[in-house]
Design a protein around this motif. Structure first.
Motif, PDB file in Angstrom:
ATOM      1  N   GLN A  38       0.833  -1.210   0.000  1.00  0.00           N
ATOM      2  CA  GLN A  38       0.000   0.000   0.000  1.00  0.00           C
ATOM      3  C   GLN A  38       0.866   1.257   0.000  1.00  0.00           C
ATOM      4  N   ILE A  39       1.914   1.255   0.795  1.00  0.00           N
ATOM      5  CA  ILE A  39       2.809   2.411   0.871  1.00  0.00           C
ATOM      6  C   ILE A  39       3.470   2.661  -0.482  1.00  0.00           C
ATOM      7  N   LEU A  40       3.984   1.598  -1.098  1.00  0.00           N
ATOM      8  CA  LEU A  40       4.655   1.762  -2.394  1.00  0.00           C
ATOM      9  C   LEU A  40       3.683   2.277  -3.455  1.00  0.00           C
ATOM     10  N   LYS A  41       2.474   1.746  -3.461  1.00  0.00           N
ATOM     11  CA  LYS A  41       1.477   2.219  -4.431  1.00  0.00           C
ATOM     12  C   LYS A  41       1.101   3.669  -4.160  1.00  0.00           C
ATOM     13  N   SER A  42       1.010   4.050  -2.885  1.00  0.00           N
ATOM     14  CA  SER A  42       0.701   5.440  -2.529  1.00  0.00           C
ATOM     15  C   SER A  42       1.808   6.397  -2.969  1.00  0.00           C
ATOM     16  N   CYS A  43       3.022   5.869  -3.082  1.00  0.00           N
ATOM     17  CA  CYS A  43       4.155   6.682  -3.540  1.00  0.00           C
ATOM     18  C   CYS A  43       4.214   6.746  -5.065  1.00  0.00           C
ATOM     19  N   GLY A  44       3.292   6.052  -5.732  1.00  0.00           N
ATOM     20  CA  GLY A  44       3.246   6.087  -7.187  1.00  0.00           C
ATOM     21  C   GLY A  44       4.132   5.083  -7.883  1.00  0.00           C
ATOM     22  N   VAL A  45       4.657   4.112  -7.153  1.00  0.00           N
ATOM     23  CA  VAL A  45       5.506   3.091  -7.766  1.00  0.00           C
ATOM     24  C   VAL A  45       4.616   2.130  -8.542  1.00  0.00           C
ATOM     25  N   GLU A  46       4.883   1.999  -9.829  1.00  0.00           N
ATOM     26  CA  GLU A  46       4.071   1.113 -10.663  1.00  0.00           C
ATOM     27  C   GLU A  46       4.748  -0.225 -10.912  1.00  0.00           C
ATOM     28  N   ASN A  47       6.064  -0.216 -11.022  1.00  0.00           N
ATOM     29  CA  ASN A  47       6.798  -1.449 -11.305  1.00  0.00           C
ATOM     30  C   ASN A  47       7.472  -1.951 -10.034  1.00  0.00           C
ATOM     31  N   SER A  85       8.495  -2.740   7.112  1.00  0.00           N
ATOM     32  CA  SER A  85       7.280  -1.936   6.981  1.00  0.00           C
ATOM     33  C   SER A  85       7.237  -0.760   7.957  1.00  0.00           C
ATOM     34  N   ASP A  86       7.791  -0.909   9.159  1.00  0.00           N
ATOM     35  CA  ASP A  86       7.794   0.206  10.111  1.00  0.00           C
ATOM     36  C   ASP A  86       8.635   1.369   9.602  1.00  0.00           C
ATOM     37  N   ILE A  87       9.816   1.050   9.101  1.00  0.00           N
ATOM     38  CA  ILE A  87      10.696   2.092   8.555  1.00  0.00           C
ATOM     39  C   ILE A  87      10.069   2.697   7.304  1.00  0.00           C
ATOM     40  N   MET A  88       9.491   1.847   6.464  1.00  0.00           N
ATOM     41  CA  MET A  88       8.812   2.351   5.272  1.00  0.00           C
ATOM     42  C   MET A  88       7.704   3.323   5.654  1.00  0.00           C
ATOM     43  N   ASN A  89       6.936   2.977   6.686  1.00  0.00           N
ATOM     44  CA  ASN A  89       5.828   3.819   7.126  1.00  0.00           C
ATOM     45  C   ASN A  89       6.336   5.176   7.630  1.00  0.00           C
ATOM     46  N   GLU A  90       7.405   5.154   8.431  1.00  0.00           N
ATOM     47  CA  GLU A  90       7.982   6.405   8.932  1.00  0.00           C
ATOM     48  C   GLU A  90       8.470   7.282   7.772  1.00  0.00           C
ATOM     49  N   MET A  91       9.164   6.642   6.823  1.00  0.00           N
ATOM     50  CA  MET A  91       9.691   7.390   5.677  1.00  0.00           C
ATOM     51  C   MET A  91       8.557   7.903   4.792  1.00  0.00           C
ATOM     52  N   PHE A  92       7.483   7.124   4.680  1.00  0.00           N
ATOM     53  CA  PHE A  92       6.317   7.538   3.896  1.00  0.00           C
ATOM     54  C   PHE A  92       5.683   8.771   4.517  1.00  0.00           C
ATOM     55  N   GLU A  93       5.470   8.732   5.839  1.00  0.00           N
ATOM     56  CA  GLU A  93       4.820   9.838   6.534  1.00  0.00           C
ATOM     57  C   GLU A  93       5.640  11.129   6.458  1.00  0.00           C
ATOM     58  N   SER A  94       6.968  11.009   6.420  1.00  0.00           N
ATOM     59  CA  SER A  94       7.824  12.200   6.358  1.00  0.00           C
ATOM     60  C   SER A  94       8.026  12.697   4.920  1.00  0.00           C
ATOM     61  N   GLY A  95       7.615  11.868   3.932  1.00  0.00           N
ATOM     62  CA  GLY A  95       7.814  12.224   2.528  1.00  0.00           C
ATOM     63  C   GLY A  95       9.149  11.761   1.983  1.00  0.00           C
ATOM     64  N   GLU A  96       9.989  11.241   2.856  1.00  0.00           N
ATOM     65  CA  GLU A  96      11.338  10.803   2.454  1.00  0.00           C
ATOM     66  C   GLU A  96      11.289   9.624   1.476  1.00  0.00           C
ATOM     67  N   LEU A  97      10.362   8.701   1.682  1.00  0.00           N
ATOM     68  CA  LEU A  97      10.289   7.512   0.837  1.00  0.00           C
ATOM     69  C   LEU A  97       9.923   7.894  -0.593  1.00  0.00           C
ATOM     70  N   LYS A  98       8.934   8.760  -0.750  1.00  0.00           N
ATOM     71  CA  LYS A  98       8.520   9.186  -2.100  1.00  0.00           C
ATOM     72  C   LYS A  98       9.676   9.879  -2.823  1.00  0.00           C
ATOM     73  N   THR A  99      10.398  10.720  -2.098  1.00  0.00           N
ATOM     74  CA  THR A  99      11.568  11.397  -2.675  1.00  0.00           C
ATOM     75  C   THR A  99      12.611  10.381  -3.131  1.00  0.00           C
ATOM     76  N   LEU A 100      12.879   9.393  -2.291  1.00  0.00           N
ATOM     77  CA  LEU A 100      13.856   8.356  -2.612  1.00  0.00           C
ATOM     78  C   LEU A 100      13.412   7.560  -3.844  1.00  0.00           C
ATOM     79  N   LEU A 101      12.152   7.203  -3.888  1.00  0.00           N
ATOM     80  CA  LEU A 101      11.635   6.390  -4.997  1.00  0.00           C
ATOM     81  C   LEU A 101      11.585   7.159  -6.315  1.00  0.00           C
ATOM     82  N   ASN A 102      11.442   8.463  -6.239  1.00  0.00           N
ATOM     83  CA  ASN A 102      11.365   9.282  -7.444  1.00  0.00           C
ATOM     84  C   ASN A 102      12.718   9.817  -7.896  1.00  0.00           C
ATOM     85  N   ALA A 103      13.756   9.542  -7.124  1.00  0.00           N
ATOM     86  CA  ALA A 103      15.086  10.062  -7.459  1.00  0.00           C
ATOM     87  C   ALA A 103      15.679   9.345  -8.656  1.00  0.00           C
TER      88      ALA A 103
END
Length: 103
Positions: A38-47, A85-103
């Motif tokens: 769910q987190i990855l899909k919310s970040c817009g990751v398709e593949n 998943s806990d670290i992913m959730n923290e990074m998702f909430e801070s916006g860090e995960l989306k930034t990392l995935l879009n880099a």
């Protein structure tokens, strides 16, 4: 290095986003794996490449040894271990995960 460790290393380095999880993206077999998808899909990751650790006990133990991390799911981005998943959730909430995935 064992065959499983070699396979894991090749998988995480040759695939931009890999999630080692219980079950599949379409049918997660645990709540933590479901949340990770769910987190990855919310970040817009398709593949999202997923590896179902329930299919192979050697991979299930091998990924824990590879990362020196005891739990599943485990996320790798561009060959780098990100966390569970806990670290992913923290990074998702801070916006860090989306930034990392879009880099």
């Amino acid at each position: 290095m064992s065959d499983v460790q070699t396979w894991i290393k090749e998988t995480v380095t040759n695939t931009p986003v890999v999630l080692f999880m219980k079950g599949t993206a379409q049918f997660p077999q645990c709540g933590f794996s479901g949340r990770a998808i769910q987190i990855l899909k919310s970040c817009g990751v398709e593949n999202i490449a997923t590896v179902n650790v329930l299919d192979d006990p050697e991979v299930r133990q091998g990924i824990k040894d590879y990362s020196n991390w005891p739990t599943i799911p485990q996320l790798y981005v561009k060959g780098e271990f990100i966390g569970g998943s806990d670290i992913m959730n923290e990074m998702f909430e801070s916006g860090e995960l989306k930034t990392l995935l879009n880099a």
